[in-house]
Write an enzyme that holds these catalytic residues in place. Structure first.
Site, short mmCIF file in Angstrom:
data_model
loop_
_atom_site.label_atom_id
_atom_site.label_comp_id
_atom_site.label_asym_id
_atom_site.label_seq_id
_atom_site.Cartn_x
_atom_site.Cartn_y
_atom_site.Cartn_z
N ASP A 69 -3.65 0.15 -9.79
CA ASP A 69 -4.46 0.98 -8.89
C ASP A 69 -3.62 2.11 -8.30
OD1 ASP A 69 -6.29 1.99 -7.11
OD2 ASP A 69 -6.62 0.12 -6.03
N TYR A 121 0.85 -1.19 0.00
CA TYR A 121 0.00 0.00 0.00
C TYR A 121 0.89 1.25 0.00
CZ TYR A 121 -4.30 2.59 0.57
OH TYR A 121 -5.37 3.41 0.34
N HIS A 167 -4.88 4.18 -6.06
CA HIS A 167 -5.39 4.35 -4.68
C HIS A 167 -5.61 5.82 -4.33
CE1 HIS A 167 -5.15 0.20 -3.38
NE2 HIS A 167 -3.89 0.10 -3.66
N GLU A 222 -14.67 3.02 -5.95
CA GLU A 222 -15.01 2.12 -4.84
C GLU A 222 -15.45 2.88 -3.61
OE1 GLU A 222 -11.18 0.22 -5.34
OE2 GLU A 222 -10.65 0.71 -3.29
#
Ligand code: MG
Length: 399
Positions: free
Chosen positions: A205, A154, A207, A257
């Site tokens: 992604d 992450y 994020h 999302e």
């Protein structure tokens, strides 16, 4: 038929993820299961569900559409992720009951199968491009047709280091710089395409960790590597920035999302800013609302890329697959393999399965998945928190 009660649980069978689960009980012995998991906010959704329970007792569970608006308008305060997630749990449970009454899987009630299976994507990560390549190859050997490639966990390759939080028990602080990330991601995809060829579908992604201009630069730099899509290049607050990315490149864009309200989607569709929509029935108000949003997307050529990370549990996954089977504009489904985790298979009997890169709900009436309440109670709630990201100078990062 009348609703007589609704049980509400927060269970954490693996010790790392909480799932909010409900069981809607009727006077005829049929029950429905639903999920209301909202990462790091699980107890708040459970409290909202306690309010909903009082409104639901005595109602006919067949009235799905009417119940949706009844709960949506039950408070002066409407919408948002907390209400929509609680509403989703109830909606899923009512569809489960309707399927059991009709003796049909839910996708049959939504119009029937548009395909033989739902193509899914899984994640490959690694510390450097070679390790990511190894993990992409492993997933390709398992039959995956679409793979998300990330580097560095992450925060991705922009992560400089981690630092301890201000007190023990909280996740460590990720120190992140976008410049490093912007330089490393194109190198990753240059390596992957050189080693794996152009055919395998790859995605990435962001994020929501870049500004619109930075994401426009990235989308342009990644264009030669033919991404399946670039995910969440901007935060929902910066949605107008998608116009900038569109002008800069033809890399397909997926977003959403953390967008829970249909009105926001309409803006994205009308401006033709996106190609894939990252909803999950779980966070937009359930099966009823996910199907409506996908119908709104149809005339704009926007396809589904339903969110399905590990914090969206097995019941929510089954609900997503029933919708994905029945919509014409299905794109892809993010896959988490719950069936391979023994304790989850016991708490959620009959989770959906992936075969050669495609998933299907099972053919049992309703959602086709159950919930073992006795076992769930052995695994109580444990607080979880999102990672916290700061820049090298200590500034809290975010756009
Ligand atoms: Mg994402």
């Amino acid at each position: 038929m009348k609703i007589t009660d609704m049980g509400i649980w927060i269970t954490n069978p693996t010790g790392s993820m909480n799932y909010v689960v409900i069981k809607v009980i009727t006077d005829e012995g049929i029950y429905g299961v639903g999920e209301g998991t909202l990462y790091a906010s699980e107890p708040i959704v459970a409290e909202t569900l306690k309010v909903f329970r009082e409104l639901l007792i005595g109602r006919d569970p067949a009235l799905i559409e009417d119940t949706w608006y009844y709960l949506h308008r039950s408070s002066y305060w409407r919408g948002g992720p907390l209400f929509k997630t609680a509403l989703a749990a109830v909606d899923m449970a009512l569809w489960d009951i309707k399927g059991k009454v009709a003796n049909l899987p839910v996708y049959q009630l939504l119009g029937g199968a548009c395909r033989t299976g739902v193509v899914c994507y899984r994640h490959a990560d690694g510390r450097d491009p070679v390790e990511v390549e190894d993990n992409v190859r492993r997933l390709m050997e398992e039959g995956m047709k679409v793979i998300r490639a990330q580097m560095g966990g992450y925060g991705g390759s922009g992560k400089l280091r981690t630092e301890p939080a201000h007190r023990p028990g909280l996740p460590s602080v990720v120190i992140y710089e976008p410049a490093r990330y912007l330089l490393e991601v194109p190198k990753l995809f240059e390596h992957l395409r050189a080693q794996l060829g152009m055919e395998i579908e790859l995605l990435h992604d962001v994020h929501e960790q870049l500004s619109p201009l930075e994401s426009a630069q990235l989308a342009k730099a990644l264009e030669p590597y033919r991404l399946f899509f670039l995910e969440d290049p901007v935060s929902p607050e910066n949605k107008e920035g998608l116009a900038l990315i569109r002008r800069a490149s033809t890399t397909p864009i997926a977003i959403g999302e953390i967008i829970s309200d249909r009105e926001t989607w309409l803006t994205l569709f009308l401006n033709r800013w996106i190609d894939y929509i990252r909803i999950a029935p779980l966070h937009v108000g359930g099966i009823t609302e996910a199907k409506k949003i996908m119908t709104l997307a149809e005339p704009f050529g926007v396809k589904s890329a339903f969110h399905g990370a590990g914090d969206l549990g097995p019941i929510s996954q089954a609900a997503a697959l029933h919708v994905q089977m029945a919509i014409p504009n299905m794109g892809v489904q993010e896959w988490t393999d719950f069936a391979s985790v023994p304790v989850l298979q016991e708490v959620f009997p009959e989770p959906c399965r992936l075969v050669d890169g495609y998933a299907r709900p099972n053919e049992k009436p309703g959602l086709g998945i159950d919930f073992n309440t006795e076992l769930a109670e052995k695994y109580p709630y444990k607080p979880v928190y999102m990672p916290h990201i700061r820049r090298a100078d200590g500034t809290l990062h975010g756009y």
